[in-house]
Design a protein around this motif. Structure first.
Motif, PDB file in Angstrom:
ATOM      1  N   TRP A   9      33.465  45.253  52.348  1.00 58.71           N
ATOM      2  CA  TRP A   9      32.745  44.858  51.577  1.00 58.71           C
ATOM      3  C   TRP A   9      33.106  44.835  50.358  1.00 58.71           C
ATOM      4  O   TRP A   9      32.889  44.352  49.217  1.00 58.71           O
ATOM      5  CB  TRP A   9      31.811  45.966  51.738  1.00 58.71           C
ATOM      6  N   VAL A  10      34.514  45.724  49.599  1.00 58.69           N
ATOM      7  CA  VAL A  10      35.227  46.070  48.584  1.00 58.69           C
ATOM      8  C   VAL A  10      35.522  44.198  48.091  1.00 58.69           C
ATOM      9  O   VAL A  10      35.485  44.050  46.949  1.00 58.69           O
ATOM     10  CB  VAL A  10      36.283  47.011  48.718  1.00 58.69           C
ATOM     11  N   HIS A  11      35.799  43.729  49.165  1.00 59.64           N
ATOM     12  CA  HIS A  11      36.371  42.405  49.102  1.00 59.64           C
ATOM     13  C   HIS A  11      35.246  40.960  49.355  1.00 59.64           C
ATOM     14  O   HIS A  11      35.515  39.713  48.705  1.00 59.64           O
ATOM     15  CB  HIS A  11      37.544  42.169  49.595  1.00 59.64           C
ATOM     16  N   ALA A  12      34.364  41.611  49.145  1.00 58.95           N
ATOM     17  CA  ALA A  12      33.053  40.594  49.303  1.00 58.95           C
ATOM     18  C   ALA A  12      32.612  39.711  48.477  1.00 58.95           C
ATOM     19  O   ALA A  12      32.683  40.699  47.155  1.00 58.95           O
ATOM     20  CB  ALA A  12      32.309  40.927  50.154  1.00 58.95           C
ATOM     21  N   ASP A  13      32.091  38.461  47.951  1.00 52.55           N
ATOM     22  CA  ASP A  13      31.766  38.217  47.450  1.00 52.55           C
ATOM     23  C   ASP A  13      30.796  39.009  46.584  1.00 52.55           C
ATOM     24  O   ASP A  13      31.099  39.159  45.236  1.00 52.55           O
ATOM     25  CB  ASP A  13      31.194  36.632  47.456  1.00 52.55           C
ATOM     26  N   PRO A  14      29.825  39.012  46.987  1.00 46.78           N
ATOM     27  CA  PRO A  14      28.937  40.135  46.370  1.00 46.78           C
ATOM     28  C   PRO A  14      29.370  41.337  45.124  1.00 46.78           C
ATOM     29  O   PRO A  14      28.550  41.527  43.942  1.00 46.78           O
ATOM     30  CB  PRO A  14      27.717  40.157  47.596  1.00 46.78           C
ATOM     31  N   TRP A  15      30.289  41.574  45.645  1.00 50.25           N
ATOM     32  CA  TRP A  15      31.034  42.750  45.504  1.00 50.25           C
ATOM     33  C   TRP A  15      31.536  42.158  43.865  1.00 50.25           C
ATOM     34  O   TRP A  15      31.628  43.203  42.859  1.00 50.25           O
ATOM     35  CB  TRP A  15      31.917  43.083  45.974  1.00 50.25           C
ATOM     36  N   ARG A  16      32.481  41.371  43.879  1.00 51.00           N
ATOM     37  CA  ARG A  16      33.120  40.323  43.032  1.00 51.00           C
ATOM     38  C   ARG A  16      32.539  39.726  41.750  1.00 51.00           C
ATOM     39  O   ARG A  16      32.661  39.978  40.995  1.00 51.00           O
ATOM     40  CB  ARG A  16      33.894  39.653  43.877  1.00 51.00           C
ATOM     41  N   VAL A  17      31.096  39.538  42.400  1.00 58.73           N
ATOM     42  CA  VAL A  17      30.008  39.882  40.886  1.00 58.73           C
ATOM     43  C   VAL A  17      29.819  40.807  40.090  1.00 58.73           C
ATOM     44  O   VAL A  17      29.999  40.900  38.889  1.00 58.73           O
ATOM     45  CB  VAL A  17      28.474  39.402  41.688  1.00 58.73           C
ATOM     46  N   LEU A  18      29.906  42.480  40.732  1.00 59.77           N
ATOM     47  CA  LEU A  18      29.670  43.561  39.761  1.00 59.77           C
ATOM     48  C   LEU A  18      31.186  43.068  39.019  1.00 59.77           C
ATOM     49  O   LEU A  18      30.943  44.023  38.507  1.00 59.77           O
ATOM     50  CB  LEU A  18      29.631  44.523  41.019  1.00 59.77           C
ATOM     51  N   ARG A  19      32.368  42.966  40.235  1.00 57.78           N
ATOM     52  CA  ARG A  19      33.268  43.338  38.469  1.00 57.78           C
ATOM     53  C   ARG A  19      34.031  42.669  37.328  1.00 57.78           C
ATOM     54  O   ARG A  19      33.674  42.936  36.976  1.00 57.78           O
ATOM     55  CB  ARG A  19      34.762  43.300  40.053  1.00 57.78           C
ATOM     56  N   ILE A  20      32.762  40.901  38.047  1.00 58.01           N
ATOM     57  CA  ILE A  20      32.748  40.515  37.032  1.00 58.01           C
ATOM     58  C   ILE A  20      32.154  40.206  35.659  1.00 58.01           C
ATOM     59  O   ILE A  20      32.209  40.999  34.508  1.00 58.01           O
ATOM     60  CB  ILE A  20      32.280  38.522  37.541  1.00 58.01           C
ATOM     61  N   GLN A  21      30.851  40.595  36.362  1.00 56.87           N
ATOM     62  CA  GLN A  21      30.238  41.498  35.144  1.00 56.87           C
ATOM     63  C   GLN A  21      31.078  42.739  34.558  1.00 56.87           C
ATOM     64  O   GLN A  21      30.432  42.207  33.178  1.00 56.87           O
ATOM     65  CB  GLN A  21      28.916  42.304  36.442  1.00 56.87           C
ATOM     66  N   SER A  22      31.655  43.656  34.709  1.00 58.45           N
ATOM     67  CA  SER A  22      32.095  44.454  34.686  1.00 58.45           C
ATOM     68  C   SER A  22      32.886  44.164  33.402  1.00 58.45           C
ATOM     69  O   SER A  22      33.385  44.702  32.155  1.00 58.45           O
ATOM     70  CB  SER A  22      32.726  45.212  34.922  1.00 58.45           C
ATOM     71  N   GLU A  23      33.572  43.088  33.735  1.00 63.73           N
ATOM     72  CA  GLU A  23      34.446  42.302  32.969  1.00 63.73           C
ATOM     73  C   GLU A  23      33.805  41.330  31.243  1.00 63.73           C
ATOM     74  O   GLU A  23      34.768  41.886  30.519  1.00 63.73           O
ATOM     75  CB  GLU A  23      35.205  41.245  33.411  1.00 63.73           C
ATOM     76  N   PHE A  24      33.024  41.187  31.639  1.00 63.27           N
ATOM     77  CA  PHE A  24      32.250  40.779  30.485  1.00 63.27           C
ATOM     78  C   PHE A  24      31.784  41.751  29.702  1.00 63.27           C
ATOM     79  O   PHE A  24      32.197  41.290  28.917  1.00 63.27           O
ATOM     80  CB  PHE A  24      31.259  40.045  31.434  1.00 63.27           C
ATOM     81  N   VAL A  25      31.110  42.846  30.716  1.00 64.79           N
ATOM     82  CA  VAL A  25      30.818  43.607  29.222  1.00 64.79           C
ATOM     83  C   VAL A  25      31.723  44.690  28.773  1.00 64.79           C
ATOM     84  O   VAL A  25      31.475  45.033  28.154  1.00 64.79           O
ATOM     85  CB  VAL A  25      29.918  44.627  30.537  1.00 64.79           C
ATOM     86  N   GLU A  26      32.892  45.316  29.669  1.00 62.06           N
ATOM     87  CA  GLU A  26      34.440  45.135  28.203  1.00 62.06           C
ATOM     88  C   GLU A  26      34.120  45.358  27.615  1.00 62.06           C
ATOM     89  O   GLU A  26      34.600  45.184  26.732  1.00 62.06           O
ATOM     90  CB  GLU A  26      35.522  46.432  29.653  1.00 62.06           C
ATOM     91  N   GLY A  27      34.662  44.022  27.916  1.00 68.31           N
ATOM     92  CA  GLY A  27      35.692  42.643  26.854  1.00 68.31           C
ATOM     93  C   GLY A  27      34.338  42.850  25.847  1.00 68.31           C
ATOM     94  O   GLY A  27      34.951  42.772  24.727  1.00 68.31           O
ATOM     95  N   PHE A  28      32.716  42.105  26.171  1.00 70.81           N
ATOM     96  CA  PHE A  28      32.303  42.170  24.814  1.00 70.81           C
ATOM     97  C   PHE A  28      31.607  43.806  24.441  1.00 70.81           C
ATOM     98  O   PHE A  28      32.041  43.351  22.615  1.00 70.81           O
ATOM     99  CB  PHE A  28      30.761  41.798  25.520  1.00 70.81           C
ATOM    100  N   GLY A  29      31.910  44.370  24.775  1.00 73.26           N
ATOM    101  CA  GLY A  29      31.565  46.152  23.590  1.00 73.26           C
ATOM    102  C   GLY A  29      33.224  46.415  23.388  1.00 73.26           C
ATOM    103  O   GLY A  29      32.902  47.006  22.061  1.00 73.26           O
ATOM    104  N   ALA A  30      34.184  45.935  23.314  1.00 72.29           N
ATOM    105  CA  ALA A  30      35.437  45.966  23.098  1.00 72.29           C
ATOM    106  C   ALA A  30      35.427  45.403  21.278  1.00 72.29           C
ATOM    107  O   ALA A  30      36.207  45.610  20.436  1.00 72.29           O
ATOM    108  CB  ALA A  30      36.648  45.688  23.765  1.00 72.29           C
ATOM    109  N   LEU A  31      35.197  44.432  22.258  1.00 67.29           N
ATOM    110  CA  LEU A  31      35.142  43.138  20.229  1.00 67.29           C
ATOM    111  C   LEU A  31      34.262  42.599  19.810  1.00 67.29           C
ATOM    112  O   LEU A  31      33.885  41.610  18.970  1.00 67.29           O
ATOM    113  CB  LEU A  31      36.068  41.448  21.216  1.00 67.29           C
ATOM    114  N   ALA A  32      32.908  43.373  19.844  1.00 66.75           N
ATOM    115  CA  ALA A  32      31.885  42.808  19.962  1.00 66.75           C
ATOM    116  C   ALA A  32      32.114  43.238  17.836  1.00 66.75           C
ATOM    117  O   ALA A  32      31.623  42.508  16.807  1.00 66.75           O
ATOM    118  CB  ALA A  32      30.792  43.553  19.946  1.00 66.75           C
TER     119      ALA A  32
END
Length: 242
Positions: free
Chosen positions: A24-47
């Motif tokens: 399940w760690v490697h399933a596409d639905p879980w990747r969506v959360l990882r992708i979301q977390s990367e956007f959140v981290e990037g926006f938060g760090a550079l805002a």
């Protein structure tokens, strides 16, 4: 879902049940959360980064290469003109630009990417983020940079360059100067674009005009300043990445 597609388990069950395989760690639905977390981290760090310029170039540029010295100069001058500097955070030309920015007392940003052959962010990065996904990383470059200075580089540099040009061409981003530093290095590419691609009707002269090629680092930085102050070739339009 109906018939054989009805799921006999529940989301809560899968969340709370720690038994069974870890696929399940490697399933596409879980990747969506990882992708979301990367956007959140990037926006938060550079805002709150402020005006910034992306500097690209080869990770293989040696520190005795003239392009390395140009990268340092680009980073330093951009900071002196009120910009933060964003690179891919790697070695070579990216390190040079980060070093110039850091030594000038500015904000030196590195947006790294998980690769099998590069070892983390260079030592001159003050604000660093490591990404798993190229597209999340690319979004940060375009969203938080107001222009690109491109030093001699390879496939990764070409990818970043042509993606930026495509976004400007299609008006996904506006008021976004793109300057290639290194006339000898880039002249073959420009000749091909002009003599083959433009001549074949695949691009227009306006597309070519999006690119400035120079050996003059002062000119490269001045074009970034002019775009910021509303005097550049696309200054009538605000910078609004989608």
């Amino acid at each position: 879902m109906r018939r054989s597609q009805v799921d006999t388990g529940t989301t809560d069950q899968r969340l709370l049940d720690s038994r069974g395989p870890t696929d399940w760690v490697h399933a596409d639905p879980w990747r969506v959360l990882r992708i979301q977390s990367e956007f959140v981290e990037g926006f938060g760090a550079l805002a709150e980064l402020g005006p910034a310029i992306g500097v690209f170039g080869s990770a293989r540029t040696a520190n005795h290469d003239p392009a390395y010295a140009q990268g340092e100069q680009v980073g330093r001058l951009l900071v002196e003109h009120g910009f933060a500097v964003i690179t891919g955070g790697g070695p070579g030309a990216m390190e040079a630009a980060n070093k110039g920015a850091s030594e000038a007392g500015g904000i030196s940003v590195g947006l790294g990417i998980e690769l099998p052959f590069e070892a983390g962010l260079n030592q001159w990065v003050d604000v660093g983020i490591n990404f798993r996904y190229f597209f999340a990383r690319k979004t940060m470059f375009v969203k938080y940079a107001q222009g690109f200075v491109v030093l001699p580089g390879g496939l990764g540099t070409f990818d970043e360059l042509f993606e930026a040009l495509t976004l400007v061409q299609t008006q996904k981003v506006t008021s976004f100067p793109v300057v290639l530093v290194g006339v000898d290095y880039w002249s073959g590419l420009m000749d091909w674009l002009r003599g083959t691609v433009l001549a074949g009707g695949k691009i227009t002269q306006d597309d070519l005009d999006l690119i400035t090629v120079t050996d003059d680092v002062d000119l490269a930085v001045r074009l970034m300043v002019e775009a910021r102050e509303g005097h550049g070739p696309t200054a009538d339009k605000p910078h609004q990445p989608e």
